[in-house]
Write an enzyme that holds these catalytic residues in place. Structure first.
Site, PDB file in Angstrom:
ATOM      1  N   GLU A 137       0.887  -1.171   0.000  1.00 25.43           N
ATOM      2  CA  GLU A 137       0.000   0.000   0.000  1.00 25.43           C
ATOM      3  C   GLU A 137       0.911   1.202   0.000  1.00 25.43           C
ATOM      4  OE1 GLU A 137      -1.472   3.252   1.272  1.00 25.43           O
ATOM      5  OE2 GLU A 137      -2.034   2.229   3.124  1.00 25.43           O
ATOM      6  N   CYS A 188      -2.207   8.750   3.099  1.00 20.05           N
ATOM      7  CA  CYS A 188      -2.144   8.382   1.686  1.00 20.05           C
ATOM      8  C   CYS A 188      -3.476   8.634   0.992  1.00 20.05           C
ATOM      9  CB  CYS A 188      -1.758   6.905   1.546  1.00 20.05           C
ATOM     10  SG  CYS A 188      -0.090   6.537   2.126  1.00 20.05           S
TER      11      CYS A 188
END
Length: 456
Positions: free
Chosen positions: A229, A263
């Site tokens: 990720e 993010c």
């Protein structure tokens, strides 16, 4: 002896110093995790689930301690740190209730007497985790992985060593057997050796694209499963029929959450030109209303960035964007006070080729990009190497659903809300935002042997 220092980014003070594990100590911990796997993988899944319920209780009982530790080590507002602990406890209970069903044998009808798919644990999973959500990032991996019967070792970010050790202690207090979870106090340079170790069967990383490439290359060379990720430059599309107050409120919350260090934070605000000025004014009003200051203060919504060098890097991106022709609407100046603080900032007139468009801005900076219509807005949204999250605002929910499902290139898409993770839903990205999924049914199955069994 090498050491790690935890430094309070809001003050610059050294909080604590921790010894780094030697190569021999790391090898011993990996061997311990491999031995623990033999028994843990055979433990009844209902018993593993019961441990997660106990872990939820440990987290809640120590919420204030853990929250203060997170805030001191990486600067997030204390109220957000408390919410992070609560979210971890929620994930524990969610997987305790639903995880056994996710891992139940899946019967497949064939001509054989019996055929089914079983989900068996792999072994020791290495997690390389970031500092921005020091508890959540670790536990959203560890909870399903441990429930599936794996054991785990953690290489946490070097600026949150206290959080890393606190998580290990919480799992031990909940009753996890010795060796089933270890924190490795090591620098990044030792991660490759850990991946090569025979005990490690898989690796997961949340972090930068550069780190992701390095981990993926090493895991691939060792033929070991990996889940990544990585970064994101999430588009936040505001169409001409959107509720601008709702969009501005959600945009401000998304851009400033965790002081902009997420993010999946909204980063590129792509707004139809006819409404762009009004949206910008509403967004600025809401950003200004959020207080910046001591992250230990309950009234503060904008704390310190995690490190001074990260603050300086963010400011450099802003400066380069302004030099390239962007317009400074709000903020954009480093405060004179001590600490790694950066104000809420809005840049308008952002275009492709500017740092504020092409790069991930990991801090409280919103880039306003104007589009003439829906088609151009989606083209701009997808014109990015990243593909983690995306949001679209429109009062036509059918239109929004179509755009989210078919138009936006991302792993997580929201309509009329900002992107967030949820234990019930799979989470992950595409393109340079990584691969694989965490959370939900897909997350718990990532680190299992999807085993076909046929009885003739």
């Amino acid at each position: 002896m090498s050491v790690m220092q935890a430094i309070n980014p809001a003050t610059g003070d050294v909080i604590a110093t921790y010894p780094v594990h030697t190569k021999g100590e790391v090898g011993q911990k990996l061997d311990n995790a491999a031995r623990a796997f033999r028994d843990w993988s055979r433990t009844a899944i209902d018993d593993r689930a019961a441990l997660l319920v106990k872990l939820a209780g440990v987290l809640e009982a120590n919420k204030e301690t853990y929250a203060r530790l997170m805030t001191m080590e990486m600067g997030k507002p204390i109220k957000e740190a408390r919410a992070e602990v609560d979210k971890c406890a929620w994930a524990c209970r969610y997987y305790a209730e639903n995880g056994p069903g996710f891992l139940a044998d899946d019967i497949v009808k064939t001509e054989a007497h019996k055929a089914f798919v079983a989900f068996r644990p792999l072994g020791v999973v290495l997690a390389v985790m970031p500092w921005n959500f020091p508890f959540w990032q670790v536990l959203r991996f560890a909870i399903p992985s441990l429930l599936a019967g794996n054991t785990a070792v953690l290489k946490h970010a070097s600026n949150v060593p206290g959080c890393a050790l606190a998580i290990e202690e919480a799992l031990r207090e909940a009753g996890l057997p010795d060796g089933a979870f270890h924190t490795l106090m090591i620098p990044s340079g030792m991660v490759g050796d850990v991946i090569e170790h025979g005990a490690v069967r898989a690796v997961t990383l949340t972090g930068s694209n550069a780190a992701g490439r390095a981990i993926a290359a090493k895991a691939g060379a060792c033929l070991k499963k990996s889940v990544l990720e990585l970064g994101g430059s999430d588009p936040f599309v505001v169409l001409e029929d959107a509720d601008l107050d709702k969009a501005a409120e959600a945009g401000a919350a998304s851009r400033l959450f965790n002081t902009g260090q997420a993010c999946i934070a909204a980063k590129r605000f792509i707004v139809i030109d006819s409404i762009a000025k009004r949206f910008e004014e509403k967004l600025a009003e809401r950003l200004l209303a959020r207080k910046m200051g001591d992250p230990m203060d309950d009234s503060v919504a904008l704390g310190s960035l995690a490190r001074a060098d990260l603050r300086d890097e963010l400011h450099d991106q802003v400066a380069r964007s302004l030099k390239s022709g962007a317009r400074n609407v709000l903020g954009g100046q480093i405060p004179k006070d001590a600490g790694a603080f950066y104000p809420a900032t809005i840049l308008d007139g952002v275009e492709k080729g500017m740092a504020a468009f092409d790069e991930e801005l990991f801090g409280p900076v919103a880039s306003i990009i104007r589009a003439k219509d829906e088609a151009e807005a989606l083209a701009i949204a997808n014109d990015s190497p990243f593909g983690l999250g995306a949001a679209v605002f429109t009062e036509d929910k059918t239109r929004g659903e179509r755009i989210a499902k078919e138009g936006l290139e991302a792993g997580v898409c929201f309509v009329n809300d900002f992107v967030k993770s949820d234990p019930r839903l799979p989470f992950g990205g595409i393109k340079e935002s990584g691969y694989g999924r965490e959370l939900g049914i897909f997350g718990i199955r990532e680190f299992t042997n999807v085993k076909t069994v046929v009885v003739a």
